[in-house]
Design a protein around this motif. Structure first.
Motif, mmCIF file in Angstrom:
data_model
loop_
_atom_site.group_PDB
_atom_site.id
_atom_site.type_symbol
_atom_site.label_atom_id
_atom_site.label_comp_id
_atom_site.label_asym_id
_atom_site.label_seq_id
_atom_site.Cartn_x
_atom_site.Cartn_y
_atom_site.Cartn_z
ATOM 1 N N ALA A 1 0.827 -1.209 0.000
ATOM 2 C CA ALA A 1 0.000 0.000 0.000
ATOM 3 C C ALA A 1 0.863 1.263 0.000
ATOM 4 C CB ALA A 1 -0.927 -0.001 1.207
ATOM 5 N N MET A 2 1.934 1.242 0.789
ATOM 6 C CA MET A 2 2.833 2.407 0.828
ATOM 7 C C MET A 2 3.546 2.586 -0.507
ATOM 8 S SD MET A 2 2.475 4.085 3.597
ATOM 9 C CE MET A 2 3.931 5.140 3.506
ATOM 10 N N ASN A 3 3.887 1.480 -1.167
ATOM 11 C CA ASN A 3 4.484 1.583 -2.508
ATOM 12 C C ASN A 3 3.503 2.250 -3.471
ATOM 13 O OD1 ASN A 3 6.850 0.367 -1.710
ATOM 14 N ND2 ASN A 3 6.297 -1.663 -2.442
ATOM 15 N N TYR A 4 2.222 1.872 -3.354
ATOM 16 C CA TYR A 4 1.210 2.503 -4.209
ATOM 17 C C TYR A 4 1.093 4.001 -3.919
ATOM 18 C CZ TYR A 4 -3.297 4.036 -5.913
ATOM 19 O OH TYR A 4 -4.281 4.767 -6.521
ATOM 20 N N LEU A 5 1.106 4.357 -2.637
ATOM 21 C CA LEU A 5 1.014 5.779 -2.275
ATOM 22 C C LEU A 5 2.202 6.561 -2.834
ATOM 23 C CD1 LEU A 5 -0.213 5.598 1.436
ATOM 24 C CD2 LEU A 5 -1.513 6.389 -0.543
ATOM 25 N N ASN A 6 3.388 5.957 -2.775
ATOM 26 C CA ASN A 6 4.572 6.623 -3.327
ATOM 27 C C ASN A 6 4.441 6.806 -4.838
ATOM 28 O OD1 ASN A 6 5.814 6.796 -0.826
ATOM 29 N ND2 ASN A 6 6.894 4.860 -1.056
ATOM 30 N N GLU A 7 3.961 5.766 -5.517
ATOM 31 C CA GLU A 7 3.820 5.832 -6.972
ATOM 32 C C GLU A 7 2.751 6.834 -7.391
ATOM 33 O OE1 GLU A 7 2.950 1.809 -7.885
ATOM 34 O OE2 GLU A 7 4.992 1.093 -7.442
ATOM 35 N N SER A 8 1.765 7.042 -6.525
ATOM 36 C CA SER A 8 0.681 7.971 -6.855
ATOM 37 C C SER A 8 1.101 9.432 -6.728
ATOM 38 C CB SER A 8 -0.529 7.718 -5.956
ATOM 39 O OG SER A 8 -0.266 8.147 -4.623
ATOM 40 N N LYS A 9 2.301 9.654 -6.160
ATOM 41 C CA LYS A 9 2.854 11.004 -6.010
ATOM 42 C C LYS A 9 1.882 11.947 -5.303
ATOM 43 C CE LYS A 9 5.897 10.569 -10.017
ATOM 44 N NZ LYS A 9 6.304 11.117 -11.327
ATOM 45 N N GLY A 10 1.283 11.425 -4.225
ATOM 46 C CA GLY A 10 0.424 12.261 -3.404
ATOM 47 C C GLY A 10 -1.001 12.391 -3.898
ATOM 48 N N ASN A 11 -1.355 11.637 -4.952
ATOM 49 C CA ASN A 11 -2.716 11.723 -5.492
ATOM 50 C C ASN A 11 -3.310 10.324 -5.672
ATOM 51 O OD1 ASN A 11 -5.013 13.001 -6.528
ATOM 52 N ND2 ASN A 11 -4.268 12.804 -8.633
ATOM 53 N N PRO A 12 -3.455 9.566 -4.580
ATOM 54 C CA PRO A 12 -3.943 8.187 -4.689
ATOM 55 C C PRO A 12 -5.432 8.125 -5.007
ATOM 56 C CG PRO A 12 -3.759 8.788 -2.388
ATOM 57 C CD PRO A 12 -3.205 9.953 -3.172
ATOM 58 N N ASP A 13 -5.824 7.039 -5.661
ATOM 59 C CA ASP A 13 -7.227 6.768 -5.924
ATOM 60 C C ASP A 13 -7.799 6.090 -4.678
ATOM 61 O OD1 ASP A 13 -9.665 5.498 -6.662
ATOM 62 O OD2 ASP A 13 -9.079 5.598 -8.774
ATOM 63 N N LYS A 14 -8.727 6.744 -4.018
ATOM 64 C CA LYS A 14 -9.273 6.213 -2.767
ATOM 65 C C LYS A 14 -9.970 4.877 -2.972
ATOM 66 C CE LYS A 14 -9.798 10.667 -0.441
ATOM 67 N NZ LYS A 14 -10.741 11.622 0.193
ATOM 68 N N GLU A 15 -10.558 4.689 -4.138
ATOM 69 C CA GLU A 15 -11.234 3.423 -4.417
ATOM 70 C C GLU A 15 -10.230 2.285 -4.540
ATOM 71 O OE1 GLU A 15 -14.499 1.235 -4.403
ATOM 72 O OE2 GLU A 15 -14.461 3.429 -4.214
ATOM 73 N N VAL A 16 -9.073 2.572 -5.136
ATOM 74 C CA VAL A 16 -8.010 1.561 -5.237
ATOM 75 C C VAL A 16 -7.515 1.188 -3.847
ATOM 76 C CG1 VAL A 16 -5.636 1.124 -6.013
ATOM 77 C CG2 VAL A 16 -7.269 2.227 -7.550
ATOM 78 N N LEU A 17 -7.327 2.184 -3.014
ATOM 79 C CA LEU A 17 -6.885 1.907 -1.646
ATOM 80 C C LEU A 17 -7.906 1.049 -0.910
ATOM 81 C CD1 LEU A 17 -5.466 5.376 -0.498
ATOM 82 C CD2 LEU A 17 -4.183 3.250 -0.711
ATOM 83 N N LYS A 18 -9.181 1.376 -1.092
ATOM 84 C CA LYS A 18 -10.235 0.672 -0.365
ATOM 85 C C LYS A 18 -10.377 -0.777 -0.823
ATOM 86 C CE LYS A 18 -13.844 3.147 0.274
ATOM 87 N NZ LYS A 18 -15.123 3.872 0.041
#
Length: 509
Positions: free
Chosen positions: A140-157
């Motif tokens: 999850a943290m890798n995804y947050l880093n790749e999103s460059k501060g703009n994560p998709d909340k649905e992907v996280l959920k």
């Protein structure tokens, strides 16, 4: 003269920021008040011993088949083949003074769980659940880093549902929810001192990622001390025609209409830039380097509200006997009075605290000192101003000598060894030593205390809201990724990528 970016401080974070920007074709000026790069990532000699100033071991590095975040960063920066590291086959060896407990934990998830089951019967299921959750948090943290501060909340959920549940909770809260036996919790949280906060304070996500990296990727050490890492970064920066100035202190950051415009150095030179990356504390930046009338009220309030983290006393020992002769078999020794992290944290607010981490460097790097000798480091932390409040110019040397003798005696008691008579060289660094070298307030070596909103995830998620002055970024232990070698390296790249975005030049990194 005008630059695309100015980096204040050639510590770990500053070096990575400077090199990342220079590799993107930017014209970068790196300013450092000391005479060498690296900050506390350095070494020094006493007699025939070369001592490591700060690094015990580094996580998130890994090997060829299980490469960690820092290893991948070094690849991107072009320095991986310029450093020599060695993996360690142990996580930690903890000894308690009051309760007479002793535990040694290996690397590898299966090995770790099996050993925990030996110590704490019926702990296997909760340990398996713990490491599964660690893996999800890491992804999850890798995804947050790749999103460059703009994560998709649905992907996280949908992709990281358990991460979303635990993200706001402390380490202790999650371990209890996993129904992990109390003794297993106590052993598992041994590493809390490396993050500088006890189990009730530290974020589960932060601790989980660190421990997971230690167990899965193995911790590593630099065979030529951490200064080799600093030099590799600096030499690559220089090769790419980056500009550096040592023994050059910044006395002012120029701010106009809420944006940085450059810096003024102590020799009254003005260097212009719309980007300034500070590898120094916000306390210094907002308290001394920016004229008070131009410091935003919110910046001052937040900086004053944050609690300074751990200060340190480090005893560097060169011994004229080998580890075998001394009876020291392990690389690292965590020595507490109990395994209650909150109780030990409270103990470490007092001057007479003798909790420590001991590192026998030769047991990981046999060639680090002459044959028949040992390099031993003893590090004890203070979570208060107790040392600087008591130390004076009249009692300073007597005070640090007494502390060193106490830590040596504690180490001998815990390990049942006799090292005092083998001391050939000794050096003691105190919070005042680190204050002089780093300019950090009160000699803090752990940035801010990780607690509640100052934990890892809230800091990362709020970092854009803390850009109170346009073009000003912070890296290092006071930055959003908090303290530690791995964190500060990664914070350096993160700030550089933010700066590139502000320049309108999205990086391919």
């Amino acid at each position: 003269m005008e630059y695309d970016a100015i980096v204040i401080g050639a510590g770990n974070g500053g070096l990575v920021s400077a090199l990342t920007l220079q590799k993107q074709g930017k014209n970068v000026l790196l300013l450092e008040s000391n005479n060498v790069p690296g900050g506390v990532a350095t070494s020094f000699y006493r007699g025939r011993f070369e001592f490591e100033a700060s690094l015990h071991e580094m996580c998130q590095f890994g090997g060829d088949t299980r490469s960690g975040d820092v290893r991948e960063l070094f690849k991107r920066l072009g320095i991986l083949d310029k450093v020599e590291v060695k993996e360690l086959d142990e996580t930690f060896h903890v000894i308690t003074l009051d309760t007479n407990e002793e535990y040694e934990m290996p690397v590898g998830i299966d090995n770790f769980i099996k050993k925990m089951e030996e110590y704490v019967p019926n702990s296997t299921k909760s340990m398996e659940d713990f490491f599964e959750l660690c893996d999800e948090c890491k992804r999850a943290m890798n995804y947050l880093n790749e999103s460059k501060g703009n994560p998709d909340k649905e992907v996280l959920k949908t992709s990281y549902p358990n991460f979303m549940v635990v993200a706001s909770h402390s380490l202790q809260t999650v371990l209890e929810a996993l129904k992990m036996p109390k003794k297993a919790q106590a052993i598992l949280t041994t590493y809390w001192v490396y993050l500088g906060s006890p189990a009730p304070y530290i974020s589960f996500v932060h601790y989980a990622i660190m421990l997971y990296s230690y167990v899965v990727n193995k911790p590593v050490i630099s065979l030529n001390r951490s200064h080799e890492l600093s030099l590799a970064l600096f030499e690559e920066f220089t090769r790419l025609n980056g500009t550096s100035k040592f023994l050059t202190e910044v006395k002012e950051i120029i701010v106009d209409k809420g944006a940085v415009k450059g810096v003024v150095t102590s020799d009254n030179h003005i260097y212009k830039s719309n980007i300034v990356i500070a590898n120094v504390s916000p306390n210094l930046v907002y308290g001394r380097l920016i004229p008070q009338a131009k410091v935003p009220k919110k910046a001052r309030q937040l900086t004053n509200a944050r609690i300074l983290g751990a200060r340190g006393v480090c005893v560097y020992l060169g011994l004229n006997k080998s580890p075998e002769e001394l009876g020291l078999k392990n690389y690292s020794y965590f020595i507490y009075h109990t395994l209650d992290s909150k109780k030990e944290f409270e103990r470490m607010t007092h001057l007479k605290s003798d909790n420590l981490v001991g590192v026998v460097l030769n047991n990981a790097n046999p060639n680090c000192s002459p044959k028949g000798t040992t390099i031993l480091y003893l590090t004890s932390l203070y979570f208060s101003k107790v040392f600087s409040d008591i130390a004076t110019k009249d009692n300073y040397f007597e005070l640090k000598e007494a502390i060193a003798e106490n830590l040596i005696a504690t180490f001998e008691q815990a390990t049942k060894t006799n090292i005092f008579e083998a001391i050939e060289e000794i050096e003691v660094a105190t919070p005042l030593t680190f204050a002089r070298y780093t300019n950090h307030p009160d000699g803090v070596i752990y940035g801010y205390l990780a607690k509640k909103s100052d934990n890892l995830l809230p800091r990362i998620m709020n970092m854009f809201n803390e850009n109170y002055i346009k073009g000003l970024y912070f890296v290092g232990g006071f930055g959003p990724r908090l303290s530690g070698y791995s964190s500060t390296y990664l914070s350096g790249e993160m700030a550089a990528l933010q700066a590139l975005k502000e320049m309108g030049d999205e990086s391919e990194n």
